[in-house]
Design an enzyme around this catalytic site. Structure first.
Site, PDB file in Angstrom:
ATOM      1  N   SER A  38     112.645  23.965  56.287  1.00 24.55           N
ATOM      2  CA  SER A  38     112.506  22.831  55.534  1.00 24.55           C
ATOM      3  C   SER A  38     112.512  23.334  54.221  1.00 24.55           C
ATOM      4  O   SER A  38     113.454  24.091  53.482  1.00 24.55           O
ATOM      5  CB  SER A  38     111.383  22.197  55.745  1.00 24.55           C
ATOM      6  OG  SER A  38     111.176  21.087  55.084  1.00 24.55           O
ATOM      7  N   ASP A  88     117.598  14.074  61.382  1.00 25.03           N
ATOM      8  CA  ASP A  88     116.613  14.715  60.360  1.00 25.03           C
ATOM      9  C   ASP A  88     116.909  13.319  59.099  1.00 25.03           C
ATOM     10  O   ASP A  88     117.766  13.467  58.642  1.00 25.03           O
ATOM     11  CB  ASP A  88     117.301  15.914  59.645  1.00 25.03           C
ATOM     12  CG  ASP A  88     116.191  16.634  58.617  1.00 25.03           C
ATOM     13  OD1 ASP A  88     115.240  15.930  58.330  1.00 25.03           O
ATOM     14  OD2 ASP A  88     116.213  17.817  58.665  1.00 25.03           O
ATOM     15  N   HIS A 139     114.033  16.755  61.955  1.00 21.29           N
ATOM     16  CA  HIS A 139     113.603  17.956  60.910  1.00 21.29           C
ATOM     17  C   HIS A 139     112.736  18.912  61.520  1.00 21.29           C
ATOM     18  O   HIS A 139     112.786  20.231  61.024  1.00 21.29           O
ATOM     19  CB  HIS A 139     112.862  17.193  59.738  1.00 21.29           C
ATOM     20  CG  HIS A 139     112.632  17.891  58.586  1.00 21.29           C
ATOM     21  ND1 HIS A 139     113.687  18.658  58.005  1.00 21.29           N
ATOM     22  CD2 HIS A 139     111.380  18.291  58.108  1.00 21.29           C
ATOM     23  CE1 HIS A 139     112.818  19.324  56.932  1.00 21.29           C
ATOM     24  NE2 HIS A 139     111.813  19.127  57.101  1.00 21.29           N
TER      25      HIS A 139
END
Length: 285
Positions: free
Chosen positions: A154, A200, A232
């Site tokens: 991330s 995601d 994600h």
């Protein structure tokens, strides 16, 4: 003398058959010849130890955990620092520590100074962690400081790209479902595998992973792996597909180990876990 010559010839043949010649040509090669089973396994051939690094004894990042091959008979290893994402701690990417270390790397999963640190700061933290690892840590003598890589999830994935931009000498970068406000990375010189997820919704691939990959120089060894039926947060749990291609990428570019080229070229095909895979083949480095 005839007997000695015969023995010597047989020894030479044995070296060739067992891959010893390859090891002599590549001093960074570590571990047995890989197979699909070996890179998909939960653990590799190396026993792993770990040590905790408190944030109070380091500068520039929040401490972490070092995972490393227990034995020393193979000499030094390449090293990888891994950063978590927004609002997350090293525990969110801890599964990668022993999994990668057991394949022949020193791995440092780190905490950031604050859980809200942005990608540029996380990039600085990854580099600070590598500097600590190679210069001050208790395992520094086990590391070849010329063979280093970065990973992150991330915002840590964005930090991975930021670290590679700031330190071109890095040998490999793997951003996992990355996020960053900077969408173009034409200045990168580090072989980079971008991992995105089809589901995601936090860092959609259309505005993050895909433009990140597409903006990398076409002359760079680069790849884009889009996970199928993933989110994600898929990189936060043990994942065979992520591990398989991360191991192959790190081995190929940190260790210069062409035995792993077979898993990257020809390009992997779509499957139940891969929606698509793009990249350049054969690799140039």
């Amino acid at each position: 003398m005839g007997l000695l010559a015969t023995v010597a010839a047989l020894a030479g043949l044995s070296t060739i058959l067992t891959g010893g010649a390859d090891a002599a040509e590549n001093p960074y090669q570590r571990g047995p010849a890989p197979t699909t089973s070996s890179i998909e396994a939960a653990r590799g051939s190396y026993a792993v130890s770990q040590t905790t690094v408190s944030r109070v004894v380091v500068t520039g990042f929040g401490g972490g955990t070092i995972y490393y091959p227990t034995g020393t008979s193979d000499g030094t290893f390449g090293a990888v620092a891994i950063a978590p994402g927004y609002a997350a701690y090293q525990s969110s990417i801890a599964w990668l520590g022993p999994r990668l270390a057991s394949q022949g790397f020193v791995v440092f999963t780190i905490d950031t100074l604050t859980t809200s640190d942005q990608p540029a700061t996380r990039g600085d933290e990854l580099l600070a962690a590598l500097d600590y690892l190679t210069k001050s840590s208790s395992v520094r003598s086990r590391i070849d400081s010329s063979r280093l890589g970065v990973m992150g999830h991330s915002m840590g994935g964005g930090g991975t790209l930021e670290a590679a931009k700031d330190r071109p000498s890095l040998q490999a970068a793997i951003p996992l479902t990355p996020w960053d406000l900077d969408k173009t990375w034409p200045e990168l010189q580090t072989p980079t595998l971008v991992v995105g997820a089809d589901g995601d919704t936090i860092a959609p691939v259309s505005s993050n992973a895909e433009p990140f990959y597409q903006s990398l120089p076409s002359t760079l060894d680069r790849a884009y792996l889009k996970l199928d039926s993933a989110t994600h947060f898929t990189p936060n749990l043990s994942n065979t597909t992520i591990a398989k291609y991360s191991i192959s990428w790190l081995k190929r570019f940190i260790d210069n180990d062409t035995r792993y080229e077979q898993f990257l070229c020809p390009l992997p095909q779509a499957s139940t876990t891969i929606e698509k895979y793009h990249g350049n083949c054969p690799h140039t480095a």
